[in-house]
Each structure stands twice: as C-alpha cells, then as structure tokens.
Design a protein around this motif. Structure first.
Motif, PDB file in Angstrom:
ATOM      1  N   ALA A 161       0.000  -5.475   0.986  1.00  0.00           N
ATOM      2  CA  ALA A 161      -1.287  -5.925   0.575  1.00  0.00           C
ATOM      3  C   ALA A 161      -1.041  -7.429  -0.140  1.00  0.00           C
ATOM      4  O   ALA A 161      -1.626  -8.286  -0.431  1.00  0.00           O
ATOM      5  CB  ALA A 161      -2.157  -5.152  -0.245  1.00  0.00           C
ATOM      6  N   LYS A 162       0.348  -6.934  -0.979  1.00  0.00           N
ATOM      7  CA  LYS A 162       0.995  -8.400  -1.573  1.00  0.00           C
ATOM      8  C   LYS A 162       1.811  -9.129  -0.961  1.00  0.00           C
ATOM      9  O   LYS A 162       2.641  -9.748  -1.498  1.00  0.00           O
ATOM     10  CB  LYS A 162       1.378  -7.843  -2.954  1.00  0.00           C
ATOM     11  CG  LYS A 162       0.219  -7.216  -3.649  1.00  0.00           C
ATOM     12  CD  LYS A 162       0.941  -6.917  -5.140  1.00  0.00           C
ATOM     13  CE  LYS A 162      -0.230  -6.190  -6.227  1.00  0.00           C
ATOM     14  NZ  LYS A 162       0.269  -5.852  -7.395  1.00  0.00           N
ATOM     15  N   PHE A 198      -0.824 -11.254   3.464  1.00  0.00           N
ATOM     16  CA  PHE A 198      -2.163 -10.943   3.063  1.00  0.00           C
ATOM     17  C   PHE A 198      -2.194 -11.014   1.670  1.00  0.00           C
ATOM     18  O   PHE A 198      -3.254 -10.896   0.947  1.00  0.00           O
ATOM     19  CB  PHE A 198      -2.181  -9.177   3.426  1.00  0.00           C
ATOM     20  CG  PHE A 198      -2.088  -8.961   4.651  1.00  0.00           C
ATOM     21  CD1 PHE A 198      -3.198  -9.111   5.579  1.00  0.00           C
ATOM     22  CD2 PHE A 198      -1.050  -7.988   4.907  1.00  0.00           C
ATOM     23  CE1 PHE A 198      -3.156  -8.679   6.910  1.00  0.00           C
ATOM     24  CE2 PHE A 198      -1.026  -7.649   6.179  1.00  0.00           C
ATOM     25  CZ  PHE A 198      -1.811  -7.928   7.352  1.00  0.00           C
ATOM     26  N   HIS A 199      -1.190 -11.659   0.961  1.00  0.00           N
ATOM     27  CA  HIS A 199      -1.190 -12.193  -0.585  1.00  0.00           C
ATOM     28  C   HIS A 199      -2.355 -12.769  -0.827  1.00  0.00           C
ATOM     29  O   HIS A 199      -3.276 -12.540  -1.864  1.00  0.00           O
ATOM     30  CB  HIS A 199      -0.154 -12.709  -1.055  1.00  0.00           C
ATOM     31  CG  HIS A 199       0.012 -12.731  -2.456  1.00  0.00           C
ATOM     32  ND1 HIS A 199       0.276 -11.827  -3.371  1.00  0.00           N
ATOM     33  CD2 HIS A 199      -0.330 -14.013  -3.354  1.00  0.00           C
ATOM     34  CE1 HIS A 199       0.205 -12.141  -4.569  1.00  0.00           C
ATOM     35  NE2 HIS A 199       0.072 -13.659  -4.583  1.00  0.00           N
ATOM     36  N   ALA A 200      -2.781 -13.841  -0.013  1.00  0.00           N
ATOM     37  CA  ALA A 200      -3.769 -14.767  -0.473  1.00  0.00           C
ATOM     38  C   ALA A 200      -5.013 -14.319   0.334  1.00  0.00           C
ATOM     39  O   ALA A 200      -6.121 -14.958   0.220  1.00  0.00           O
ATOM     40  CB  ALA A 200      -3.487 -16.179  -0.267  1.00  0.00           C
ATOM     41  N   MET A 256      -0.489  -1.808  -2.350  1.00  0.00           N
ATOM     42  CA  MET A 256      -0.841  -1.178  -1.202  1.00  0.00           C
ATOM     43  C   MET A 256      -0.298  -1.182  -0.140  1.00  0.00           C
ATOM     44  O   MET A 256      -0.013  -2.403   0.248  1.00  0.00           O
ATOM     45  CB  MET A 256      -2.522  -1.210  -1.061  1.00  0.00           C
ATOM     46  CG  MET A 256      -3.454  -0.638  -2.305  1.00  0.00           C
ATOM     47  SD  MET A 256      -3.136   1.022  -2.917  1.00  0.00           S
ATOM     48  CE  MET A 256      -3.604   1.872  -1.595  1.00  0.00           C
ATOM     49  N   THR A 257       0.362  -0.286   0.500  1.00  0.00           N
ATOM     50  CA  THR A 257       0.996  -0.546   1.911  1.00  0.00           C
ATOM     51  C   THR A 257       0.391   0.590   2.910  1.00  0.00           C
ATOM     52  O   THR A 257      -0.493   1.412   2.596  1.00  0.00           O
ATOM     53  CB  THR A 257       2.252  -0.304   2.028  1.00  0.00           C
ATOM     54  OG1 THR A 257       2.627   1.204   1.419  1.00  0.00           O
ATOM     55  CG2 THR A 257       3.032  -1.171   0.918  1.00  0.00           C
ATOM     56  N   PHE A 293      -6.359  -7.864   4.784  1.00  0.00           N
ATOM     57  CA  PHE A 293      -5.499  -6.664   4.727  1.00  0.00           C
ATOM     58  C   PHE A 293      -6.535  -5.499   5.073  1.00  0.00           C
ATOM     59  O   PHE A 293      -6.318  -4.698   5.696  1.00  0.00           O
ATOM     60  CB  PHE A 293      -4.978  -6.702   3.239  1.00  0.00           C
ATOM     61  CG  PHE A 293      -4.097  -5.256   3.310  1.00  0.00           C
ATOM     62  CD1 PHE A 293      -2.859  -4.822   3.814  1.00  0.00           C
ATOM     63  CD2 PHE A 293      -4.746  -4.289   2.263  1.00  0.00           C
ATOM     64  CE1 PHE A 293      -2.387  -3.702   3.511  1.00  0.00           C
ATOM     65  CE2 PHE A 293      -3.988  -2.966   2.313  1.00  0.00           C
ATOM     66  CZ  PHE A 293      -2.753  -2.979   2.792  1.00  0.00           C
ATOM     67  N   ARG A 294      -7.718  -5.516   4.069  1.00  0.00           N
ATOM     68  CA  ARG A 294      -8.808  -4.208   4.436  1.00  0.00           C
ATOM     69  C   ARG A 294      -9.093  -4.531   5.854  1.00  0.00           C
ATOM     70  O   ARG A 294      -9.298  -3.404   6.365  1.00  0.00           O
ATOM     71  CB  ARG A 294      -9.719  -4.482   3.328  1.00  0.00           C
ATOM     72  CG  ARG A 294      -9.307  -4.128   2.007  1.00  0.00           C
ATOM     73  CD  ARG A 294     -10.519  -4.206   0.932  1.00  0.00           C
ATOM     74  NE  ARG A 294     -11.249  -5.020   0.798  1.00  0.00           N
ATOM     75  CZ  ARG A 294     -11.080  -6.378   0.102  1.00  0.00           C
ATOM     76  NH1 ARG A 294     -10.100  -6.233  -0.696  1.00  0.00           N
ATOM     77  NH2 ARG A 294     -11.705  -7.503   0.041  1.00  0.00           N
TER      78      ARG A 294
END
Length: 158
Positions: free
Chosen positions: A129-130, A134-136, A111-112, A141-142
């Motif tokens: 999101a990745k 924000f990956h971890a 998601m972007t 991200f939300r």
C-alpha cells in the motif's frame, strides 16, 4: 499455463524515480571504480558497459514487477524471480499488516497482499500500500486487492 497475463493496475510514477536513482548510483560506482583502480582505455569501457548492461536489465525487471492475473492463475514478477500459481493452489488472498522490529521499537510499514497456498506456505507479493505503485493511490491498492480476491473466488466456484 499458456495464456495472456494482464496487470490489473498501471505502474506508478515512482518506478521511474527508482530507475533514475539506480542509474545515478551505478554511475557513481563506475566513477569510483575507475578512480580507485586508475583504469583507462578498455578498462573504462568494460566497467561502463558492464554497469550499463546491469542497469538496463534491472530497469526492465523493475518495470515488469508486480502481480499479473489470468484465467488459470496468478503470476508474480519480482526483481530477481517470477512465479506462477494456479488459482487452485491458492487458498486465500489476504491483507497483512507488515511491521519491522528494531530493538524495542516496532515500526509499521503498511498493508501488503499475501497469498496463502494449499501446502500451508505463504507468498509475499510486491503489492504494498505504501509502495511506489500505490503510495499516492490508496484506492487503487484496494481495487487491485479486491480484483485478486474476486478472480480467486470465481476460479474456486468454477
């Protein structure tokens, strides 16, 4: 738009890995260039200083990348350019499921956050999101996405 811009999240530790990776790649490029062209003396210094300056500029931009919010709008810092949008010019802040095609295969890349403008164009952001920020930290991200949406909503209601 003279104001203070704040990034609603802290950069992830993955940025430092990217910066270190780039330092190693540029060091290898310098070594190969010096060997290939049999440079010595001033040539070695010129190559080393040029690539070091390039690395410093790139590292600075990598550390500054992201979305910044202010009362008047949204500022997006990318690797090569930055742009500032007033909240009035933005119609939607939305999520987009990014995919890439390789022949018959479709690869999902996560998601972007995408910005829809009043003129009908869309702007991709560095909020992924990745990604390294924000990956971890998927909840962050939300939260950032919700922060952008609420700032946009407040500006539209004002």
């Amino acid at each position: 738009m003279d104001e203070t811009w704040t990034r609603p999240y802290t950069p992830g530790p993955g940025r430092w890995l990217v910066i270190a990776w780039e330092a190693a790649a540029l060091a290898f490029l310098a070594w190969v260039t010096i060997r290939q062209f049999e440079l010595s003396g001033h040539g070695v210094k010129l190559v080393a200083c040029t690539l070091a300056a390039l690395w410093v500029l790139g590292a600075y931009r990598i550390l500054q990348m992201g979305a910044y919010v202010g009362a008047a709008g949204l500022r997006l810092h990318g690797l090569l350019r930055s742009r500032t949008l007033s909240w009035h010019d933005i119609t939607h802040v939305r999520l987009h499921r990014a995919t890439h095609r390789m022949g018959p295969f479709e690869i999902e890349s996560g998601m972007t956050v995408v910005i829809d403008r009043r003129d009908g164009s869309t702007i991709n952001t560095e909020l992924w999101a990745k990604g390294v920020d924000f990956h971890a930290r998927p909840s962050l991200f939300r939260a950032v996405y919700q922060e952008l949406r609420s700032r946009h909503r407040e500006a539209q209601n004002a």
